[in-house]
Design an enzyme around this catalytic site. Structure first.
Site, mmCIF file in Angstrom:
data_model
loop_
_atom_site.group_PDB
_atom_site.id
_atom_site.type_symbol
_atom_site.label_atom_id
_atom_site.label_comp_id
_atom_site.label_asym_id
_atom_site.label_seq_id
_atom_site.Cartn_x
_atom_site.Cartn_y
_atom_site.Cartn_z
ATOM 1 N N LYS A 35 0.829 -1.211 0.000
ATOM 2 C CA LYS A 35 0.000 0.000 0.000
ATOM 3 C C LYS A 35 0.862 1.258 0.000
ATOM 4 C CE LYS A 35 -0.728 0.100 5.048
ATOM 5 N NZ LYS A 35 -0.356 1.473 5.390
ATOM 6 N N TYR A 263 16.661 30.650 3.099
ATOM 7 C CA TYR A 263 15.620 31.561 3.580
ATOM 8 C C TYR A 263 15.928 32.067 4.982
ATOM 9 C CZ TYR A 263 12.651 30.300 -0.359
ATOM 10 O OH TYR A 263 12.141 30.132 -1.616
#
Length: 354
Positions: A35, A263
């Site tokens: 999955k 940043y």
């Protein structure tokens, strides 16, 4: 572009370790959980390795995953099927696909002759019908002409050192006993039973093997162990992580001590350094590094905060860097589990089997 390298020899090592630990004489009991894109490893790549290992049973998340690998397994169970999915009708017509039925409502919604696996709540209280609704469920299955292929639960306490794990095992044993009586009453063939995932199977397979044959689990749903990890504190067999994440260099700068990077200038150099950017970031599903985090690549190169959407900065000028070949240190740094780091990696990142 970054890429995930899948080590096939590690996969087969894990398979043989799992087989010898859990079910050495009955390899057909080992099922693989694929999955969420095989826990981020690539469903097609891992399914083909599982096929080479002669694994016959798989579990997936949705109809899209199931149909993509349908030719490779004898049976595939869809754990979270949606009847609104565009390929749902195609999946219904595919004979080796089974559909999870986690509620009485789902039994009423499936078309006649759908092959289902009935999920029962044995104490985790997440998905599944109550044991007290078992008789009602069988009545619906019979009236609606559904094909009962399996009855299962999820023992969610396999990693925990407490009595809940054993309590759930005994609860599912009682569910199996009641289900067999109902099968006889309604003229339904015995379905397959399964309840244990990786850690649980490592702990309880011997208990299960000592039960009468008709009360034994028919499958063990092994997920994260195939990929090289277990998250319990118990004595675990020697598994090997199968995935290594690589990123390629974008550019390089020679920077002075005290230079700010990224940043808000959160990456501050402690000495003159060579700093390069590499082509992976949180836009690719890699977790966002923050200030004060001390993370290193597999080679030992420091990864500098903050991460950007499409790139990260690392103290090296190597043409490519192995971001990880064992995700446990990253999981610890981000206070999470290996599953989450791996499953976040975007499906468009190439998976290369070696």
């Amino acid at each position: 572009m970054p890429y995930l390298e899948i080590n096939s020899s590690h996969f087969f090592h894990n398979y043989h370790t799992i087989l010898e630990t859990i079910s050495p004489n009955e390899p057909q009991k080992i099922a693989i959980v694929l999955k969420d894109n095989a826990y981020g490893h690539g469903i097609l790549e891992i399914a083909n390795l599982a096929k080479q290992a002669n694994i016959q049973t798989a579990f997936v998340k949705n109809t899209q995953e199931a149909l993509s690998i349908a030719p490779l397994f004898n049976t595939i169970t869809i754990l979270y099927p949606s009847q609104n999915a565009p390929d749902f009708k195609t999946a219904l017509k595919t004979p080796n696909l089974y559909f999870c039925a986690p509620s009485l409502e789902s039994l009423q919604n499936y078309p006649q002759h759908t092959s289902i696996e009935l999920k029962i709540d044995s104490g985790m209280h997440r998905n599944g019908i109550s044991k007290t609704d078992l008789n009602t469920a069988f009545d619906l299955i019979k009236k609606r002409n559904l094909h009962l292929k399996g009855i299962f639960t999820h023992n969610g306490f396999g990693d925990d050192v407490n009595s809940a794990f054993y309590t759930q095992n005994m609860e599912f044993l009682a569910i199996k006993q009641e289900a067999l009586k109902l099968c006889q009453h309604y003229g339904i063939l015995r379905p397959r039973f399964h309840s244990l995932s990786s850690s649980g199977a490592m702990r309880a397979s011997q208990f299960d093997a000592n039960l009468p044959q008709e009360l034994q689990d028919d499958l063990y749903r092994v997920g994260i162990a195939f990929y090289g990890y277990l998250c319990s504190d118990f004595q675990n067999p020697p598994l090997k992580p199968i995935a290594a994440l690589f990123a390629n260099k974008i550019s390089t700068l020679k920077l002075k001590k005290g230079s700010n990077i990224g940043y808000s200038g959160m990456g501050i150099l402690e000495q003159d350094s060579i700093v390069s950017t590499y082509d992976i970031g949180y836009g690719d599903g890699f977790f966002r590094l923050r200030e004060n985090m001390q993370l290193h690549s597999a080679e030992g190169f420091r990864i500098l905060p903050r991460a950007s959407m499409d790139c990260i900065s690392i103290l090296t000028d190597a043409p490519k860097v192995c971001i990880f070949n064992d995700v446990r240190s990253l999981a610890k740094a981000f206070d999470t589990i290996p599953y989450e780091i791996l499953a976040h990696l975007h499906a468009y990142i190439p998976r290369i089997v070696v």
